[in-house]
Design a protein around this motif. Structure first.
Motif, PDB file in Angstrom:
ATOM      1  N   LYS A 139      -3.457   5.233  -1.925  1.00 48.17           N
ATOM      2  CA  LYS A 139      -3.843   4.141  -2.815  1.00 48.17           C
ATOM      3  C   LYS A 139      -4.433   2.982  -2.025  1.00 48.17           C
ATOM      4  O   LYS A 139      -4.174   2.823  -0.824  1.00 48.17           O
ATOM      5  N   GLU A 171      -2.896  -3.315  -2.471  1.00 49.31           N
ATOM      6  CA  GLU A 171      -2.785  -4.073  -3.716  1.00 49.31           C
ATOM      7  C   GLU A 171      -2.194  -5.449  -3.463  1.00 49.31           C
ATOM      8  O   GLU A 171      -1.181  -5.578  -2.757  1.00 49.31           O
ATOM      9  N   SER A 226      -7.071 -10.153  -3.152  1.00 49.24           N
ATOM     10  CA  SER A 226      -7.963  -9.134  -2.610  1.00 49.24           C
ATOM     11  C   SER A 226      -7.790  -9.039  -1.103  1.00 49.24           C
ATOM     12  O   SER A 226      -7.921 -10.024  -0.377  1.00 49.24           O
ATOM     13  N   SER A 272       1.601  -6.419 -11.270  1.00 49.22           N
ATOM     14  CA  SER A 272       2.785  -5.609 -11.006  1.00 49.22           C
ATOM     15  C   SER A 272       3.985  -6.461 -10.607  1.00 49.22           C
ATOM     16  O   SER A 272       5.133  -6.026 -10.734  1.00 49.22           O
ATOM     17  N   GLY A 292       0.148 -10.797  -8.729  1.00 51.07           N
ATOM     18  CA  GLY A 292      -0.501  -9.648  -9.315  1.00 51.07           C
ATOM     19  C   GLY A 292       0.266  -9.188 -10.542  1.00 51.07           C
ATOM     20  O   GLY A 292       1.436  -9.531 -10.728  1.00 51.07           O
ATOM     21  N   GLN A 316       0.840  -1.193   0.000  1.00 54.05           N
ATOM     22  CA  GLN A 316       0.000   0.000   0.000  1.00 54.05           C
ATOM     23  C   GLN A 316       0.872   1.239   0.000  1.00 54.05           C
ATOM     24  O   GLN A 316       1.828   1.337   0.778  1.00 54.05           O
TER      25      GLN A 316
END
Length: 121
Positions: free
Chosen positions: A40, A43, A104, A60, A58, A36
């Motif tokens: 934002k 993630e 999530s 990224s 993910g 994080q």
């Protein structure tokens, strides 16, 4: 109840590497890393199933980061290579997946305190 402790954060230059560790007690069906940055949402970076249950990344992290587990030590590692300034943030370890999406934050029940990663250009 699962307890988590992250170590290994710090500073790195762009293109460099860092390795984060998440030690846990108790049973964790899945362990994941999230990050994080200010302003934002948290993630999902990567997740791993306990005892060889598969790895998930993910967008990224794919191709640059590797998540791995040492079952004997009850530790999950996040090896981060080819770091970019946008990787900067607080990295959290999470466990006790309750179902849904492994990347999530709302689908994990237990969280570590976080460790800071700063990547400079």
């Amino acid at each position: 109840q699962v307890r988590l402790a992250e170590t290994g954060g710090g500073s790195a230059q762009a293109g460099g590497s860092l390795r984060l560790s998440c030690s846990y007690s108790g049973y964790a069906n899945y362990v994941a890393w999230f990050r994080q940055s200010p302003g934002k949402e948290r993630e999902g970076v990567a997740a791993i199933g306990s005892g060889g249950g598969g790895t998930y990344y993910g967008t990224s992290a794919a191709g640059r980061f590797t998540i791995a587990e040492d079952n004997a030590r009850k530790t999950v590692y996040l090896q981060m290579n080819r770091l970019k300034p946008e990787d900067t943030g607080t990295y959290f370890c999470a466990a006790e997946f309750v179902g849904g999406n492994l990347l999530s934050a709302t689908d994990f029940r237990t969280w570590g305190q976080g460790t800071q990663v700063t990547v400079s250009s």
